[in-house]
Design an enzyme around this catalytic site. Structure first.
Site, PDB file in Angstrom:
ATOM      1  N   HIS A 108      76.479  66.910  24.892  1.00  9.53           N
ATOM      2  CA  HIS A 108      76.479  66.307  26.118  1.00  9.53           C
ATOM      3  C   HIS A 108      77.713  66.767  27.236  1.00  9.53           C
ATOM      4  O   HIS A 108      77.405  66.850  28.683  1.00  9.53           O
ATOM      5  CB  HIS A 108      77.222  65.051  26.213  1.00  9.53           C
ATOM      6  CG  HIS A 108      75.382  64.267  25.362  1.00  9.53           C
ATOM      7  ND1 HIS A 108      76.223  63.058  24.112  1.00  9.53           N
ATOM      8  CD2 HIS A 108      74.748  63.620  25.791  1.00  9.53           C
ATOM      9  CE1 HIS A 108      75.114  62.582  23.487  1.00  9.53           C
ATOM     10  NE2 HIS A 108      73.880  62.743  24.784  1.00  9.53           N
TER      11      HIS A 108
ATOM     12  N   MET B  66      71.541  58.469  26.417  1.00  4.76           N
ATOM     13  CA  MET B  66      71.742  57.163  25.859  1.00  4.76           C
ATOM     14  C   MET B  66      72.693  57.148  25.380  1.00  4.76           C
ATOM     15  O   MET B  66      73.226  55.655  24.319  1.00  4.76           O
ATOM     16  CB  MET B  66      70.709  57.275  24.899  1.00  4.76           C
ATOM     17  CG  MET B  66      69.185  57.060  25.877  1.00  4.76           C
ATOM     18  SD  MET B  66      68.104  56.841  24.950  1.00  4.76           S
ATOM     19  CE  MET B  66      68.217  56.834  23.445  1.00  4.76           C
TER      20      MET B  66
ATOM     21  N   HIS C 157      78.642  63.695  22.777  1.00  2.00           N
ATOM     22  CA  HIS C 157      79.293  64.005  21.961  1.00  2.00           C
ATOM     23  C   HIS C 157      79.318  65.265  22.777  1.00  2.00           C
ATOM     24  O   HIS C 157      79.475  65.739  24.046  1.00  2.00           O
ATOM     25  CB  HIS C 157      78.554  64.494  20.515  1.00  2.00           C
ATOM     26  CG  HIS C 157      77.426  65.416  20.600  1.00  2.00           C
ATOM     27  ND1 HIS C 157      76.730  66.300  21.144  1.00  2.00           N
ATOM     28  CD2 HIS C 157      75.550  63.883  20.298  1.00  2.00           C
ATOM     29  CE1 HIS C 157      75.182  65.672  21.530  1.00  2.00           C
ATOM     30  NE2 HIS C 157      74.585  64.644  20.499  1.00  2.00           N
TER      31      HIS C 157
END
Length: 284
Positions: free
Chosen positions: A37, A30, A34
């Site tokens: 991810h 979404m 950071h």
């Protein structure tokens, strides 16, 4: 790196790529990317010829009193991160493109979605399963990468992919934490400095539970929880949604501990809801 906004265009690209015999790895997000991810993208990059990162704040997984409108959307920053990680495509559709006629068809995964966060966030996992199924059909990945911080979500997606025969392998990736132990999350930026420091007690409490199970061989879940819960209650401004010891696949509460198990928590720190978990898998 190309940015694709249209679901139809993304699907055409995916079909061409698959027809050429190239493997596609998908990292659904979404946004507000950071290091957690990034770890998923790096793994996808190693294992696939083409990497797609989807960035879509999915409205149908947010409840009426949740943070959809204030959910962070730093798209320019996300683009730079993806480019540095050598992502091939960012799929970033608008809501009207993902749900052009509303969404009358939904996917519900029973049982595993009816525990833990399920009763507290009605409709949330139906929204998650539906959008992930749509992403699978649009992007046609061979592998899809999910972090274990959202452990219940991971199990729901695994079950959905298996039961509905999606030709995609779900890759579970370990929780990435800050140096002080806080699980990385896009919602951490909501925390004040004091709240962030206080939130570290969630992970410390889960580690305490792990230690009790491993070192003292406590087999009664209630005894472990009676040690964990008071520690979390000490956090100023905290409110516990749940602390549970559950089966790692069914997510059902376990009264007598038989490893492996998962200790899962959802705790409000001020106005921010944080989730975390620890999987305990060593034999007693």
């Amino acid at each position: 790196m190309k940015i694709i906004k249209s679901a139809g265009e993304m699907q055409k690209i995916a079909l061409r790529v698959r027809q050429k015999g190239k493997s596609v790895g998908l990292v659904p997000t979404m946004g507000a990317l950071h290091e957690g991810h990034a770890s998923l993208v790096k793994k996808a990059r190693k294992e696939n010829e083409i990497v797609v990162v989807s960035i879509f704040v999915n409205p149908i997984q947010f409840g009426p009193n949740e943070d959809y409108l204030r959910y962070p959307r730093p798209f320019s920053k996300d683009k730079k991160i993806c480019k540095s990680l050598k992502v091939d495509y960012i799929f970033a559709p608008e809501v009207k493109d993902m749900y052009p006629g509303g969404q009358l068809a939904h996917i519900s995964v029973s049982r595993v979605s009816e525990v833990l966060c399920g009763p507290l966030r009605p409709g949330h996992f139906k929204g998650v399963a539906t959008v992930v199924a749509k992403l699978f059909n649009i992007i046609l990945p061979v592998k899809a990468y999910f972090g274990a911080k959202d452990y219940q979500q991971l199990k729901i997606i695994e079950k959905m992919a298996c039961d509905l025969n999606f030709p995609v392998k779900i890759i579970a990736c370990p929780i990435l934490r800050e140096k002080d132990g806080l699980a990385m999350s896009s919602r951490n930026q909501y925390l004040t400095k004091t709240e962030r420091e206080n939130s570290l007690n969630i992970h410390r409490s889960l580690k305490l539970g792990e230690k009790l199970i491993k070192s003292k061989k406590i087999r009664n879940s209630k005894d472990v929880l009676n040690k964990i819960i008071p520690e979390i209650k000490k956090i100023p401004g905290s409110k516990i949604d749940y602390i549970r010891i559950v089966h790692p696949e069914t997510l059902e509460y376990i009264s007598k501990i038989k490893l492996p198990i998962v200790i899962a928590a959802a705790v409000w720190i001020g106005k921010t809801r944080l989730i975390d978990n620890i999987k305990v898998s060593n034999k007693l």
